[in-house]
Design a protein around this motif. Structure first.
Motif, PDB file in Angstrom:
ATOM      1  N   ALA A 183     -46.257 -21.676 -45.019  1.00  0.00           N
ATOM      2  CA  ALA A 183     -47.397 -21.470 -45.925  1.00  0.00           C
ATOM      3  C   ALA A 183     -48.606 -22.302 -45.502  1.00  0.00           C
ATOM      4  O   ALA A 183     -49.260 -22.938 -46.319  1.00  0.00           O
ATOM      5  N   ILE A 184     -48.915 -22.278 -44.198  1.00  0.00           N
ATOM      6  CA  ILE A 184     -50.041 -23.044 -43.677  1.00  0.00           C
ATOM      7  C   ILE A 184     -51.338 -22.413 -44.212  1.00  0.00           C
ATOM      8  O   ILE A 184     -51.571 -21.222 -44.031  1.00  0.00           O
ATOM      9  N   PRO A 185     -52.193 -23.201 -44.870  1.00  0.00           N
ATOM     10  CA  PRO A 185     -53.427 -22.657 -45.446  1.00  0.00           C
ATOM     11  C   PRO A 185     -54.541 -22.510 -44.413  1.00  0.00           C
ATOM     12  O   PRO A 185     -54.476 -23.086 -43.327  1.00  0.00           O
ATOM     13  N   LEU A 186     -55.557 -21.765 -44.770  1.00  0.00           N
ATOM     14  CA  LEU A 186     -56.693 -21.557 -43.873  1.00  0.00           C
ATOM     15  C   LEU A 186     -57.406 -22.848 -43.522  1.00  0.00           C
ATOM     16  O   LEU A 186     -57.996 -22.946 -42.452  1.00  0.00           O
ATOM     17  N   GLU A 187     -57.370 -23.834 -44.400  1.00  0.00           N
ATOM     18  CA  GLU A 187     -58.063 -25.087 -44.131  1.00  0.00           C
ATOM     19  C   GLU A 187     -57.521 -25.816 -42.912  1.00  0.00           C
ATOM     20  O   GLU A 187     -58.245 -26.568 -42.269  1.00  0.00           O
ATOM     21  N   SER A 188     -56.246 -25.599 -42.572  1.00  0.00           N
ATOM     22  CA  SER A 188     -55.655 -26.371 -41.476  1.00  0.00           C
ATOM     23  C   SER A 188     -54.946 -25.540 -40.413  1.00  0.00           C
ATOM     24  O   SER A 188     -54.415 -26.092 -39.458  1.00  0.00           O
ATOM     25  N   TRP A 189     -54.945 -24.223 -40.539  1.00  0.00           N
ATOM     26  CA  TRP A 189     -54.113 -23.427 -39.646  1.00  0.00           C
ATOM     27  C   TRP A 189     -54.545 -23.504 -38.180  1.00  0.00           C
ATOM     28  O   TRP A 189     -53.701 -23.483 -37.286  1.00  0.00           O
ATOM     29  N   LEU A 190     -55.838 -23.597 -37.909  1.00  0.00           N
ATOM     30  CA  LEU A 190     -56.281 -23.677 -36.511  1.00  0.00           C
ATOM     31  C   LEU A 190     -55.804 -24.975 -35.852  1.00  0.00           C
ATOM     32  O   LEU A 190     -55.373 -24.961 -34.697  1.00  0.00           O
ATOM     33  N   ASP A 191     -55.852 -26.073 -36.590  1.00  0.00           N
ATOM     34  CA  ASP A 191     -55.353 -27.344 -36.061  1.00  0.00           C
ATOM     35  C   ASP A 191     -53.858 -27.259 -35.778  1.00  0.00           C
ATOM     36  O   ASP A 191     -53.378 -27.742 -34.747  1.00  0.00           O
ATOM     37  N   VAL A 192     -53.119 -26.647 -36.693  1.00  0.00           N
ATOM     38  CA  VAL A 192     -51.673 -26.489 -36.505  1.00  0.00           C
ATOM     39  C   VAL A 192     -51.392 -25.622 -35.286  1.00  0.00           C
ATOM     40  O   VAL A 192     -50.563 -25.964 -34.438  1.00  0.00           O
ATOM     41  N   ALA A 193     -52.095 -24.499 -35.168  1.00  0.00           N
ATOM     42  CA  ALA A 193     -51.894 -23.599 -34.027  1.00  0.00           C
ATOM     43  C   ALA A 193     -52.196 -24.308 -32.708  1.00  0.00           C
ATOM     44  O   ALA A 193     -51.444 -24.184 -31.736  1.00  0.00           O
ATOM     45  N   GLU A 194     -53.279 -25.067 -32.673  1.00  0.00           N
ATOM     46  CA  GLU A 194     -53.647 -25.783 -31.444  1.00  0.00           C
ATOM     47  C   GLU A 194     -52.635 -26.862 -31.087  1.00  0.00           C
ATOM     48  O   GLU A 194     -52.457 -27.180 -29.912  1.00  0.00           O
ATOM     49  N   ASP A 195     -51.952 -27.422 -32.080  1.00  0.00           N
ATOM     50  CA  ASP A 195     -50.907 -28.410 -31.813  1.00  0.00           C
ATOM     51  C   ASP A 195     -49.622 -27.767 -31.297  1.00  0.00           C
ATOM     52  O   ASP A 195     -48.847 -28.403 -30.591  1.00  0.00           O
ATOM     53  N   LEU A 196     -49.396 -26.501 -31.648  1.00  0.00           N
ATOM     54  CA  LEU A 196     -48.127 -25.846 -31.321  1.00  0.00           C
ATOM     55  C   LEU A 196     -48.123 -25.079 -30.008  1.00  0.00           C
ATOM     56  O   LEU A 196     -47.053 -24.895 -29.422  1.00  0.00           O
ATOM     57  N   VAL A 197     -49.257 -24.602 -29.552  1.00  0.00           N
ATOM     58  CA  VAL A 197     -49.289 -23.798 -28.327  1.00  0.00           C
ATOM     59  C   VAL A 197     -50.162 -24.489 -27.277  1.00  0.00           C
ATOM     60  O   VAL A 197     -51.071 -25.238 -27.618  1.00  0.00           O
ATOM     61  N   PRO A 198     -49.903 -24.220 -25.998  1.00  0.00           N
ATOM     62  CA  PRO A 198     -50.741 -24.820 -24.955  1.00  0.00           C
ATOM     63  C   PRO A 198     -52.199 -24.371 -25.096  1.00  0.00           C
ATOM     64  O   PRO A 198     -52.473 -23.200 -25.365  1.00  0.00           O
ATOM     65  N   CYS A 199     -53.117 -25.302 -24.936  1.00  0.00           N
ATOM     66  CA  CYS A 199     -54.541 -24.986 -25.126  1.00  0.00           C
ATOM     67  C   CYS A 199     -55.034 -23.945 -24.116  1.00  0.00           C
ATOM     68  O   CYS A 199     -56.001 -23.237 -24.380  1.00  0.00           O
ATOM     69  N   GLU A 200     -54.347 -23.819 -22.980  1.00  0.00           N
ATOM     70  CA  GLU A 200     -54.779 -22.860 -21.954  1.00  0.00           C
ATOM     71  C   GLU A 200     -54.663 -21.415 -22.406  1.00  0.00           C
ATOM     72  O   GLU A 200     -55.302 -20.534 -21.845  1.00  0.00           O
ATOM     73  N   ILE A 201     -53.806 -21.135 -23.382  1.00  0.00           N
ATOM     74  CA  ILE A 201     -53.613 -19.741 -23.789  1.00  0.00           C
ATOM     75  C   ILE A 201     -54.550 -19.329 -24.928  1.00  0.00           C
ATOM     76  O   ILE A 201     -54.619 -18.155 -25.258  1.00  0.00           O
ATOM     77  N   ILE A 202     -55.276 -20.269 -25.514  1.00  0.00           N
ATOM     78  CA  ILE A 202     -56.168 -19.949 -26.633  1.00  0.00           C
ATOM     79  C   ILE A 202     -57.505 -19.486 -26.101  1.00  0.00           C
ATOM     80  O   ILE A 202     -58.158 -20.173 -25.322  1.00  0.00           O
ATOM     81  N   ARG A 203     -57.899 -18.290 -26.519  1.00  0.00           N
ATOM     82  CA  ARG A 203     -59.223 -17.750 -26.187  1.00  0.00           C
ATOM     83  C   ARG A 203     -60.022 -17.679 -27.471  1.00  0.00           C
ATOM     84  O   ARG A 203     -59.535 -17.195 -28.481  1.00  0.00           O
ATOM     85  N   ASN A 204     -61.243 -18.090 -27.434  1.00  0.00           N
ATOM     86  CA  ASN A 204     -62.088 -17.988 -28.634  1.00  0.00           C
ATOM     87  C   ASN A 204     -63.277 -17.115 -28.374  1.00  0.00           C
ATOM     88  O   ASN A 204     -63.749 -16.874 -27.374  1.00  0.00           O
TER      89      ASN A 204
END
Length: 100
Positions: free
Chosen positions: A79-100
């Motif tokens: 139940a990760i809320p919108l306020e923190s989900w991007l931080d959680v996602a960035e902690d869980l996956v390698p930063c190289e795979i994130i495209r913005n």
């Protein structure tokens, strides 16, 4: 002739509903979506009060579908809320795979 644009097809969607808890929390829901967009996966979260979408955020991931799906499930099941989900996602996956 008006050209029609295709809406993105949702691959997987989970909806978490939150109850009203007096002054502590208003009733709302969060939609967790996984979409295939071109050659990458998009995870999108939408928060709604039941009538209108109040917030919507997404990130694109250049990875296999299994990794994207597992991240989506983690966000939903915890139940990760919108306020923190991007931080959680960035902690869980390698930063190289994130495209913005």
């Amino acid at each position: 002739m008006k050209q029609r644009t295709a809406t993105p097809r949702v691959q997987i969607e989970y909806i978490r509903k939150f109850s009203a808890l007096g002054k502590l929390q208003a009733a709302h829901w969060i939609r967790y979506q996984l979409n295939l967009k071109g050659d990458c996966w998009e995870i999108r979260l939408e928060e709604s009060n039941g009538k209108t979408i109040e917030r919507s955020e997404g990130i694109s991931l250049d990875c296999e579908g299994t990794m994207a799906y597992n991240l989506l499930r983690f966000l939903y099941e915890n139940a990760i809320p919108l306020e923190s989900w991007l931080d959680v996602a960035e902690d869980l996956v390698p930063c190289e795979i994130i495209r913005n």
